[in-house]
Design a protein around this motif. Structure first.
Motif, PDB file in Angstrom:
ATOM      1  N   VAL A 177       0.845  -1.199   0.000  1.00  0.00           N
ATOM      2  CA  VAL A 177       0.000   0.000   0.000  1.00  0.00           C
ATOM      3  C   VAL A 177       0.879   1.247   0.000  1.00  0.00           C
ATOM      4  O   VAL A 177       0.616   2.222  -0.716  1.00  0.00           O
ATOM      5  CB  VAL A 177      -0.981  -0.005   1.202  1.00  0.00           C
ATOM      6  N   SER A 178       1.948   1.214   0.769  1.00  0.00           N
ATOM      7  CA  SER A 178       2.880   2.338   0.820  1.00  0.00           C
ATOM      8  C   SER A 178       3.531   2.564  -0.546  1.00  0.00           C
ATOM      9  O   SER A 178       3.643   3.704  -1.010  1.00  0.00           O
ATOM     10  CB  SER A 178       3.945   2.066   1.881  1.00  0.00           C
ATOM     11  N   GLU A 179       3.947   1.476  -1.210  1.00  0.00           N
ATOM     12  CA  GLU A 179       4.553   1.603  -2.532  1.00  0.00           C
ATOM     13  C   GLU A 179       3.538   2.156  -3.544  1.00  0.00           C
ATOM     14  O   GLU A 179       3.899   2.946  -4.413  1.00  0.00           O
ATOM     15  CB  GLU A 179       5.090   0.245  -3.001  1.00  0.00           C
ATOM     16  N   VAL A 180       2.285   1.751  -3.410  1.00  0.00           N
ATOM     17  CA  VAL A 180       1.238   2.256  -4.295  1.00  0.00           C
ATOM     18  C   VAL A 180       1.070   3.761  -4.085  1.00  0.00           C
ATOM     19  O   VAL A 180       0.996   4.530  -5.046  1.00  0.00           O
ATOM     20  CB  VAL A 180      -0.101   1.512  -4.058  1.00  0.00           C
ATOM     21  N   LYS A 181       1.027   4.184  -2.835  1.00  0.00           N
ATOM     22  CA  LYS A 181       0.855   5.618  -2.539  1.00  0.00           C
ATOM     23  C   LYS A 181       2.061   6.421  -3.041  1.00  0.00           C
ATOM     24  O   LYS A 181       1.903   7.535  -3.559  1.00  0.00           O
ATOM     25  CB  LYS A 181       0.640   5.826  -1.051  1.00  0.00           C
ATOM     26  N   ASP A 229      -6.290   0.518 -11.688  1.00  0.00           N
ATOM     27  CA  ASP A 229      -6.010  -0.842 -11.227  1.00  0.00           C
ATOM     28  C   ASP A 229      -4.766  -1.402 -11.906  1.00  0.00           C
ATOM     29  O   ASP A 229      -3.992  -2.132 -11.288  1.00  0.00           O
ATOM     30  CB  ASP A 229      -7.212  -1.758 -11.482  1.00  0.00           C
ATOM     31  N   ASP A 230      -4.561  -1.066 -13.188  1.00  0.00           N
ATOM     32  CA  ASP A 230      -3.368  -1.542 -13.894  1.00  0.00           C
ATOM     33  C   ASP A 230      -2.094  -1.004 -13.249  1.00  0.00           C
ATOM     34  O   ASP A 230      -1.090  -1.717 -13.159  1.00  0.00           O
ATOM     35  CB  ASP A 230      -3.418  -1.131 -15.370  1.00  0.00           C
ATOM     36  N   VAL A 244       2.639  -2.207  -9.601  1.00  0.00           N
ATOM     37  CA  VAL A 244       3.357  -2.098  -8.325  1.00  0.00           C
ATOM     38  C   VAL A 244       3.460  -3.477  -7.664  1.00  0.00           C
ATOM     39  O   VAL A 244       4.520  -3.856  -7.160  1.00  0.00           O
ATOM     40  CB  VAL A 244       2.674  -1.079  -7.381  1.00  0.00           C
ATOM     41  N   ILE A 245       2.375  -4.233  -7.698  1.00  0.00           N
ATOM     42  CA  ILE A 245       2.380  -5.576  -7.100  1.00  0.00           C
ATOM     43  C   ILE A 245       3.355  -6.477  -7.852  1.00  0.00           C
ATOM     44  O   ILE A 245       4.125  -7.221  -7.234  1.00  0.00           O
ATOM     45  CB  ILE A 245       0.955  -6.171  -7.090  1.00  0.00           C
ATOM     46  N   ARG A 246       3.360  -6.399  -9.183  1.00  0.00           N
ATOM     47  CA  ARG A 246       4.293  -7.206  -9.983  1.00  0.00           C
ATOM     48  C   ARG A 246       5.745  -6.888  -9.637  1.00  0.00           C
ATOM     49  O   ARG A 246       6.584  -7.772  -9.538  1.00  0.00           O
ATOM     50  CB  ARG A 246       4.071  -6.958 -11.476  1.00  0.00           C
ATOM     51  N   LYS A 247       6.031  -5.596  -9.461  1.00  0.00           N
ATOM     52  CA  LYS A 247       7.395  -5.205  -9.095  1.00  0.00           C
ATOM     53  C   LYS A 247       7.759  -5.756  -7.722  1.00  0.00           C
ATOM     54  O   LYS A 247       8.892  -6.181  -7.495  1.00  0.00           O
ATOM     55  CB  LYS A 247       7.546  -3.683  -9.132  1.00  0.00           C
ATOM     56  N   GLY A 248       6.796  -5.744  -6.799  1.00  0.00           N
ATOM     57  CA  GLY A 248       7.032  -6.318  -5.471  1.00  0.00           C
ATOM     58  C   GLY A 248       7.309  -7.805  -5.551  1.00  0.00           C
ATOM     59  O   GLY A 248       8.200  -8.323  -4.861  1.00  0.00           O
ATOM     60  N   LEU A 266       1.096 -12.314  -2.553  1.00  0.00           N
ATOM     61  CA  LEU A 266       0.890 -11.219  -3.498  1.00  0.00           C
ATOM     62  C   LEU A 266       0.310 -11.700  -4.826  1.00  0.00           C
ATOM     63  O   LEU A 266      -0.432 -10.970  -5.479  1.00  0.00           O
ATOM     64  CB  LEU A 266       2.207 -10.479  -3.754  1.00  0.00           C
ATOM     65  N   GLU A 267       0.619 -12.930  -5.224  1.00  0.00           N
ATOM     66  CA  GLU A 267       0.114 -13.441  -6.503  1.00  0.00           C
ATOM     67  C   GLU A 267      -1.408 -13.528  -6.525  1.00  0.00           C
ATOM     68  O   GLU A 267      -2.015 -13.520  -7.591  1.00  0.00           O
ATOM     69  CB  GLU A 267       0.733 -14.802  -6.820  1.00  0.00           C
TER      70      GLU A 267
END
Length: 143
Positions: free
Chosen positions: A28-32, A44-45, A50-54, A84-85
């Protein structure tokens, strides 16, 4: 997607799942941070990117911990990848990818860069680029 992440984080907090709370908090922090960087509300994309990078970061960590013989840290990072997946969209059928790569090659793409440039936009956010790259290399070797 961001709301789903935040809701899941709150649920994990209520269930006292510390590892999951920490992981979702980091995402969530990385998204913000990404939102601040782009100076707009994320789609959403964007959140999925961001999730893929994580996930990519954690997979690299798994490899490093495996080389170092740190199975405890390796297992922790692998568990985070699995958690995360869940947030990623369904993966694309490999046959569909191969067909797209073959049509790009048939359309005149003679090197890896040209093939990637034609195929990636169609599958952005649904497939990791390394998967497309591997299929493209196989098909170019055959051509």
């Amino acid at each position: 997607m961001l709301a789903r992440l935040q809701g899941d984080q709150a649920a994990a907090r209520r269930e006292q799942q510390k590892d999951r709370v920490m992981l979702l908090g980091m995402i969530v922090s990385e998204v913000k941070n990404r939102e601040i960087e782009l100076r707009r509300e994320l789609t959403d994309d964007d959140v999925i990117d961001v999730i893929r990078k994580g996930i990519k970061k954690r997979r690299e960590s798994v490899e490093m911990y495996a080389k170092a013989g740190r199975s405890d840290l390796q297992d922790k990072e692998q568990q985070e990848v699995v958690l995360l997946e869940v947030y990623l969209p369904a993966q694309v059928d490999p046959a569909e990818l191969r067909a797209a790569v073959q049509s790009a090659i048939a359309g005149g793409a003679a090197n890896i860069g040209a093939v990637m440039a034609r195929v990636m936009p169609a599958f952005k956010g649904r497939v990791d680029g390394s998967v497309i790259n591997a299929i493209a290399r196989e098909e170019l070797a055959r051509a």
